[in-house]
Design a protein around this motif. Structure first.
Motif, PDB file in Angstrom:
ATOM      1  N   THR A 139       3.277   8.899  10.654  1.00 53.56           N
ATOM      2  CA  THR A 139       2.210   9.243  11.301  1.00 53.56           C
ATOM      3  C   THR A 139       1.377  10.284  10.906  1.00 53.56           C
ATOM      4  O   THR A 139       1.748  11.557  10.415  1.00 53.56           O
ATOM      5  CB  THR A 139       2.544   9.583  12.693  1.00 53.56           C
ATOM      6  OG1 THR A 139       3.462   8.572  13.347  1.00 53.56           O
ATOM      7  CG2 THR A 139       1.492   9.879  13.573  1.00 53.56           C
ATOM      8  N   PRO A 140      -0.070  10.188  10.500  1.00 54.81           N
ATOM      9  CA  PRO A 140      -0.551  11.154   9.602  1.00 54.81           C
ATOM     10  C   PRO A 140      -0.984  12.627  10.391  1.00 54.81           C
ATOM     11  O   PRO A 140      -1.104  13.658   9.885  1.00 54.81           O
ATOM     12  CB  PRO A 140      -1.827  10.436   9.312  1.00 54.81           C
ATOM     13  CG  PRO A 140      -2.194   9.535  10.348  1.00 54.81           C
ATOM     14  CD  PRO A 140      -0.783   8.976  10.671  1.00 54.81           C
TER      15      PRO A 140
ATOM     16  N   ALA B 243       4.478   6.229   2.755  1.00 49.74           N
ATOM     17  CA  ALA B 243       3.230   6.904   3.501  1.00 49.74           C
ATOM     18  C   ALA B 243       2.541   6.039   4.489  1.00 49.74           C
ATOM     19  O   ALA B 243       2.072   6.427   5.663  1.00 49.74           O
ATOM     20  CB  ALA B 243       2.135   7.248   2.182  1.00 49.74           C
ATOM     21  N   THR B 244       2.478   4.758   4.393  1.00 53.30           N
ATOM     22  CA  THR B 244       1.922   4.207   5.474  1.00 53.30           C
ATOM     23  C   THR B 244       2.734   3.902   6.849  1.00 53.30           C
ATOM     24  O   THR B 244       2.244   3.383   7.917  1.00 53.30           O
ATOM     25  CB  THR B 244       1.663   2.629   4.934  1.00 53.30           C
ATOM     26  OG1 THR B 244       2.922   2.059   4.723  1.00 53.30           O
ATOM     27  CG2 THR B 244       0.837   2.731   3.659  1.00 53.30           C
ATOM     28  N   HIS B 245       4.065   4.400   6.716  1.00 52.98           N
ATOM     29  CA  HIS B 245       5.087   4.366   7.838  1.00 52.98           C
ATOM     30  C   HIS B 245       5.108   5.674   8.521  1.00 52.98           C
ATOM     31  O   HIS B 245       5.863   5.921   9.620  1.00 52.98           O
ATOM     32  CB  HIS B 245       6.341   3.746   7.513  1.00 52.98           C
ATOM     33  CG  HIS B 245       6.617   2.375   7.230  1.00 52.98           C
ATOM     34  ND1 HIS B 245       5.764   2.001   5.929  1.00 52.98           N
ATOM     35  CD2 HIS B 245       7.129   1.277   7.890  1.00 52.98           C
ATOM     36  CE1 HIS B 245       6.147   0.496   5.906  1.00 52.98           C
ATOM     37  NE2 HIS B 245       6.721   0.167   7.089  1.00 52.98           N
TER      38      HIS B 245
ATOM     39  N   SER C  76       6.259   1.769   0.583  1.00 51.25           N
ATOM     40  CA  SER C  76       5.113   2.355   0.765  1.00 51.25           C
ATOM     41  C   SER C  76       5.543   3.276   2.148  1.00 51.25           C
ATOM     42  O   SER C  76       4.792   2.990   3.178  1.00 51.25           O
ATOM     43  CB  SER C  76       3.876   1.368   1.053  1.00 51.25           C
ATOM     44  OG  SER C  76       3.829   0.502  -0.105  1.00 51.25           O
TER      45      SER C  76
ATOM     46  N   HIS D 179      -0.172  13.857   4.539  1.00 51.81           N
ATOM     47  CA  HIS D 179      -1.314  14.028   3.254  1.00 51.81           C
ATOM     48  C   HIS D 179      -0.787  15.148   2.296  1.00 51.81           C
ATOM     49  O   HIS D 179      -1.323  15.054   1.071  1.00 51.81           O
ATOM     50  CB  HIS D 179      -2.540  13.936   4.027  1.00 51.81           C
ATOM     51  CG  HIS D 179      -2.871  15.289   4.526  1.00 51.81           C
ATOM     52  ND1 HIS D 179      -2.585  15.752   5.608  1.00 51.81           N
ATOM     53  CD2 HIS D 179      -3.262  16.367   3.813  1.00 51.81           C
ATOM     54  CE1 HIS D 179      -3.083  16.759   6.048  1.00 51.81           C
ATOM     55  NE2 HIS D 179      -3.518  17.364   5.029  1.00 51.81           N
TER      56      HIS D 179
END
Length: 307
Positions: free
Chosen positions: A103-104, A99-101, A97, A144
């Motif tokens: 920074t957005p 995307a959760t690691h 996963s 994103h």
């Protein structure tokens, strides 16, 4: 870089129960070779990888040893040692996963460049990205704006930023279509051929077949078979390993009957016995792992019998 794991056991205390996630795991990962750890979801594969880097929550209890290059026990090492000298530098983690690691609020380029800078690496972001099939322009996107496959490739590049000698790849093909799976496995194979050691954690046997020299099969927290990849995939000894192989679309495509046990309610003997057509009274005890941890293997290996 060599990793020697002996008797690694991980459990979690939760209200009213204990989760036995990894039980007495022993294996080696050697330079220039890839060991694939395979098994159904929830069997403890990812917990094992996180235990090696000290990335478990506070309610985890860990025992055993995981010695890196014959000198540093990752299980006994202080958190500061793991953070400053091991993670990213000697051991790289390709996370599940990704995307959760990420920074957005920062671009992929900024995060990759920061990883290289913090790890003292001279590798350029564009060069790392290109190795994993990313274009320079892809790095200027925010998380994103990346597809799942692109986020996975960014995570792969970050894991390689510090040029580690050992890579822990936790489901690195998650979210990738088959051509990108093949590309990612080709990169891992290339890293092995350069002399790195790779521990690949995956439920994708096709991916494992492309890159692995050896395969370890995990079921309900225990390793039940370990050996050369060709042997495990083409002539498995443990009934569970055979069931995994037969469940593949390019094989018999036959599911294993029944369900694995809960890790809070593991039986005292062989955990696979309730699903196994070969089970007998002997399976009330846990068999030793000599190639295959089974009282009634599908075939006898004289090398294991003499070990």
């Amino acid at each position: 870089m060599k990793l020697d794991v002996q008797g690694l056991t991980v459990s979690f205390r939760i209200p009213g129960a204990t989760v036995r996630a990894v039980t007495d795991a022993s294996f080696q990962v050697r330079p220039g070779r890839c060991l694939a750890l395979v098994g159904e979801s929830g069997c403890g594969k990812s917990v094992l990888a996180h235990a090696l880097l000290g990335l478990l929550p506070g309610n985890a209890e860990v025992s055993g040893s995981a010695v890196l290059d014959g000198e540093l026990d990752l299980v006994a090492a202080a958190p500061a040692v793991l953070a400053k000298k091991v993670r990213g530098r000697r051991v790289g983690l390709i996370p599940q996963s990704p995307a959760t690691h990420l920074t957005p609020v920062r671009t992929a380029r900024a995060q990759l460049e920061e990883a290289s800078r913090e790890l003292g690496s001279a590798q350029r972001a564009d060069e790392l990205a290109e190795r994993f099939g990313l274009r320079a322009g892809d790095l200027d996107r925010y998380p994103h704006e990346l597809s799942g496959g692109m986020a996975q490739r960014v995570a792969n590049a970050i894991a390689l930023a510090g040029d580690p000698g050992l890579l822990l790849a936790d489901e690195p093909t998650s979210g990738l279509d088959r051509p990108l799976v093949d590309t990612s496995m080709a990169v891992l194979r290339e890293l092995c051929d350069e002399g790195r050691a790779v521990l690949l954690i995956t439920h994708d046997l096709r991916a494992a077949e492309r890159v692995a020299d050896d395969i370890a099969v995990m079921y309900a927290s225990r390793l039940v078979e370990i050996g050369p990849a060709a042997d495990v995939l083409n002539r498995p000894r443990h009934p569970y390993a055979a069931g995994l192989v037969d469940a593949q679309p390019d094989r018999a495509f036959t599911p294993i009957p029944g369900m694995p046990p809960e890790l809070t309610r593991l039986p005292g003997g062989c955990a696979f016995a309730p699903r196994c057509g070969r089970a007998s009274a002997a399976c009330a005890s846990v068999p030793p792992l000599r190639g295959a941890a089974c009282h009634h293997p599908l075939w006898e290996d004289p090398r294991a019998a003499s070990a």
